[in-house]
Design an enzyme around this catalytic site. Structure first.
Site: not given
Ligand code: EPU
Length: 439
Positions: A23-24, A96, A120, A310, A332
């Site tokens: 996803k990232n 984003r 999020c 994450d 983070v």
């Protein structure tokens, strides 16, 4: 997509699931396709909401996107064009990604627009680094009521950039802006996550000249033209690790096809230190509960090669099942323990602290941010009705409900679909006991 799951916990998750592209990473590679003069092909693309949002956004800007239904996307940027601000705003949803479209759009059209951004709710999530980067490259940044307008009538030029923190997004911003900028760019303080190295690989296939040096320094020599790429997206290492934690929480054993050892080394060490069993193979990784008790841990989240932020939330659920006191220091994001409230309601013993409870004081230590957690285990989890707060917090609530005694109703599960492809089919394949019900 369903809006609620009724879960009867206590069934060990067992079986095989496959995890596809990250996803990232995938959305960023889709944005990179805009820099090319010919079509790009991206493979191993998951069916998740973020991919749909980026598909809509690039299509709004004239990119022809073709999905073969088997995970291959073709993106043809031959006719990139302006889009209406209201349409960008309507299609961006919570994403984003519009901020990362700026560099490629400034190169091609001389202008770009960023609506108010979502993502999020895990802290302020500002975009100041991104705006500073774009200004460095020569973009004019103008605040409007509806968002931010960027222009660069004379194109972008290379720049010296130093990031105050190794931000993933700001590093991607530099890469996507600098590859076609006039002249050289030097980036200091870069993030070096595997997703970024994969983006660099894509850009290199397109014709970019990017040198990664020691100490977080990246040099980019701007080129006039880039062509399309053909690339297979890296596996989603966050999803893979989430299923690993699910195996610990439910006392199960899950083979995650596609999980890649080299991208997950830090997680694998932590998993093993809790006492979890690993079988690392070429085509994936088997994550298993050892059958006895789990060990408590001290963990600090950090930028790569540290323990990913994450990975933190699902692991915290697993640590509620370890015998003893664990400490987790989140360095983070300043506000990423909100999800623990529901876990406490399920019987977990978790105390939150403002102090840095790790070996290294972090940026949040002198502020008022609750960013350390002490988890005392082992506490059996009890069923509870929960509303999903965000993507990773939501997945951890889901696995807590799967590990809990009794029946829980989990609402707002659409949020989990942003980053976990067909997770209800995967739960079925792993033998979970749940029903899809009205919210
Ligand atoms: N930051 C700023 N100013 C900025 C940008 C970032 O202060 O302009 C701060 C953030 O507030 C945060 C830190 O820098 O405290 C790191 O943020 P980063 O920019 O690295 O995060 P990101 O690029 O917005 C990506 C992932 C996140 C992941 C982080 C860290 C995507 C779409 N998102 O976010 O993933 O947590 O990197 O690895 O790639 C998720 O998948 O659930 C998720 C939130």
């Amino acid at each position: 997509m369903t809006s609620a799951l009724q879960i009867t916990g206590g069934v060990p998750l067992e079986g095989t699931i496959e995890v596809r592209g990250a996803k990232n990473f995938v959305p960023k590679a889709m944005v990179a396709a805009l820099l090319g003069s010919t079509p790009s092909v991206l493979q191993n693309v998951p069916e998740i909401k973020d991919v749909k949002v980026v598909t809509d956004l690039v299509a709004l800007h004239g990119v022809e996107v073709n999905n073969d239904g088997q995970g291959a996307l073709t993106l043809d940027p031959s006719n990139v064009t302006r889009a209406r601000y209201a349409d960008i705003d309507a299609h961006a949803g919570d994403s984003r990604i519009p901020i990362l479209l700026c560099g490629p759009l400034l190169h091609t059209l001389g202008e770009a627009f960023i609506p108010d951004l979502g993502g999020c709710k895990i802290g302020d999530r500002p975009i100041n680094y991104h705006l500073d980067v774009l200004r460095n490259f020569g973009a004019k940044v103008e605040k409007l009521e509806s968002g931010i307008k960027m222009s660069a009538p004379n194109g972008l030029h290379g720049a010296k950039v130093e990031l105050p923190y190794p931000s993933v997004g700001a590093t991607e911003q530099v890469l996507l802006s600098a590859t076609r900028a006039r002249g050289r760019t030097e980036l200091r303080g870069a993030a070096t996550e595997p997703e970024i190295m994969n983006l660099i690989a894509v850009l290199q296939k397109m014709g970019a000249i990017i040198t990664v040096q020691t100490d977080r320094v990246i040099h980019i020599e701007g080129v006039e033209e880039l062509k399309g790429y053909n690339h297979r997206a890296m596996c989603d290492r966050i999803e893979a690790a989430s299923w690993g934690s699910a195996a610990l929480v439910t006392g199960g054993s899950i083979f995650v096809k596609g999980a890649t050892q080299s991208d997950m080394m830090t997680f694998l060490n932590v998993f093993r230190k809790t006492g979890g069993d690993l079988d690392i193979r070429d085509d994936g990784i088997q994550f298993s509960h050892p059958g006895g008790s789990l060990n408590p841990l001290v963990v600090e989240t950090d930028v790569h090669p540290g323990f990913m932020t994450d990975w933190q939330q699902p692991l915290v659920v697993a640590l509620t099942q370890a015998d003893g006191v664990s400490i987790v220091h989140e360095t983070v994001y300043e506000n990423r323990f909100g999800f623990t409230r529901a876990l406490k309601g399920m019987g977990a013993n978790i105390q939150l602290h403002r102090d840095c409870l790790g070996s290294t004081p972090c940026r949040f230590g002198q502020s008022n941010f609750v960013h350390s957690a002490i988890i005392s285990g082992r506490t059996p989890l009890k069923a509870k009705d929960i509303h999903v707060p965000d993507l990773r917090g939501g997945f951890s609530h889901l696995i807590a409900a799967l590990g809990a005694e009794g029946r829980s109703k989990v609402t707002g599960v659409e949020l989990i679909q942003r980053g976990y492809e067909r997770f209800t089919s995967k739960l079925e394949a792993l033998g979970a006991n749940f029903d899809v019900v009205d919210a």
